[in-house]
Enzyme design. Structure first.
Site, short mmCIF file in Angstrom:
data_model
loop_
_atom_site.label_atom_id
_atom_site.label_comp_id
_atom_site.label_asym_id
_atom_site.label_seq_id
_atom_site.Cartn_x
_atom_site.Cartn_y
_atom_site.Cartn_z
N ASP A 99 53.63 45.26 0.47
CA ASP A 99 54.91 45.94 0.03
C ASP A 99 55.80 46.73 0.47
O ASP A 99 55.83 45.74 1.43
CB ASP A 99 54.37 46.86 -1.09
N ASP A 104 51.00 41.44 1.54
CA ASP A 104 51.78 42.17 1.67
C ASP A 104 51.50 43.71 1.66
O ASP A 104 50.51 44.38 1.08
CB ASP A 104 53.43 41.60 1.27
N1 LIG Z 1 54.89 43.69 -2.69
C1 LIG Z 1 53.97 43.12 -4.07
N2 LIG Z 1 54.19 43.66 -5.42
C2 LIG Z 1 54.59 43.04 -7.14
N3 LIG Z 1 54.27 41.64 -6.70
C3 LIG Z 1 53.38 41.07 -5.17
N4 LIG Z 1 52.76 40.18 -5.64
C4 LIG Z 1 52.39 39.78 -3.62
N5 LIG Z 1 53.19 40.84 -3.07
C5 LIG Z 1 53.60 42.01 -4.27
#
Ligand SMILES: Nc1ncnc2[nH]cnc12
Ligand SMILES: CSC[C@H]1O[C@H](OP(=O)(O)O)[C@H](O)[C@@H]1O
Length: 311
Positions: free
Chosen positions: A227, A225
């Site tokens: 974030d 992703d």
């Molecule tokens: N955006 C994110 N922040 C923290 N841990 C994660 N693991 C997968 N995506 C994450």
């Protein structure tokens, strides 16, 4: 029939993170449930074998599920000391850790892999983080938090899979945050200003404990992703993480399998046995021998067999 003991040393371990609960192409020969002075690990440890690429003989690998078999341990609850100590007690000297991460850079797309070379600790001091306390003080060097030799092998394997669906970024700054809630947009943007590449909740204290225990440690991160900093892409959610993890699971498994094959060859014997780390943990102990209490000796002996008792 799967045994509950295994009598040969196992030098390599995989710590599976979110979405990686086993290594399906390996032969499961034993399930171990060790107890350590720091408690029990987050899952039983599976001993899996695969044929050595050079000799054809079975090579054992230890597999541990970081969050437990049912994903019941939150990142701050993972018994990292028990995990590292239990693996070390089986003979493990090299750990390939896997992690689902958020991307902090446009160029690191969901489903890309990153082998980070640096880390910033944004955990909040609530996780037990050292073996050296309670009567024994020790300080290890952590300037390069990931093992360079193991990282070089992982990068080579990843690049060899390019064109078959694997996209690999050779380096990166990993931010390890305290969860379980994901970051705020302000935090995410701050980490980008710091030069962060990817973010997770699991690399620490795991990597520090491995260094203290004189075990080589490398992390293969898979981006799932963006974030929450991206103007047009969806914010991180568990559903998004799991969707991308599932969609790229075959590549992740092939990548880890290729690394295990490479590390099982004769060429990497010294690296895998972490000869270069011998003395890294014990050499940093500052407490006078005359002050070692019996329970300290017991704990340290578990981690460094033959180096504390009767010394
Ligand atoms: N955006 C994110 N922040 C923290 N841990 C994660 N693991 C997968 N995506 C994450
Ligand atoms: C399920 S999203 C957050 C979770 O995913 C990562 O886990 P792991 O590193 O074990 O793959 C991240 O670190 C968080 O723990």
């Amino acid at each position: 029939m799967v045994a509950d003991t295994y009598d040969k040393p196992v030098h390599i371990a995989v710590i599976g993170g979110t979405g990686i609960h086993n290594l399906p192409n390996f032969t499961h020969v034993a399930t171990l449930t060790p107890t350590t002075p720091w408690g029990t690990p987050s899952s039983p440890i599976s001993i899996l074998t695969h044929p050595s690429p050079t000799t054809g003989l079975p090579i054992p690998i230890a597999f541990l599920a970081r969050h437990g078999l049912s994903h019941q341990f939150a990142p701050h609850e993972v018994p990292a000391r028990a995990n590292i100590a239990a693996l070390k007690s089986l003979g493990v000297r090299s750990i390939i850790a896997f992690s689902a991460v958020g991307s902090l850079q446009e160029g690191i797309k969901p489903r890309d892999f990153v082998v980070p070379d640096q880390i910033i600790d944004r955990t909040k001091g609530i996780r037990p983080f050292t073996f050296f306390e309670g009567g024994i003080v020790g300080h290890v060097g952590f300037g390069d938090p990931f093992d360079e030799g193991l990282s070089a092998v992982v990068r080579k394997c990843g690049h060899a899979l390019e064109g078959e669906g694997v996209v690999l970024h050779d380096k990166g700054l990993l931010i390890c945050m305290e969860g379980p809630a994901f970051s705020t947009r302000a935090e995410s943007n701050l980490y980008r200003q710091w030069g962060g590449s990817v973010i997770n909740m699991s690399a620490l204290p795991e990597a520090k404990l491995a260094r203290e225990a004189e075990v080589g440690y490398v992390m293969i991160c898979m981006s799932t992703d963006y974030d929450c900093w991206h103007a047009t892409e969806e914010d991180v959610s568990v559903a998004l993480v799991m969707e991308n993890m599932a969609a790229n699971a075959a590549n992740a498994q092939r990548f880890v399998g290729a690394v295990l094959d490479a590390l099982s060859s004769e060429e990497h014997k010294d690296l895998v046995q972490a000869k270069h780390l011998v003395g890294m943990g014990t050499g940093g102990i500052s407490t006078a021998k005359s002050a070692w209490m019996p329970e300290v000796i017991e704990r340290m002996e578990y981690l460094f067999p033959g180096q504390f008792k009767g010394k």
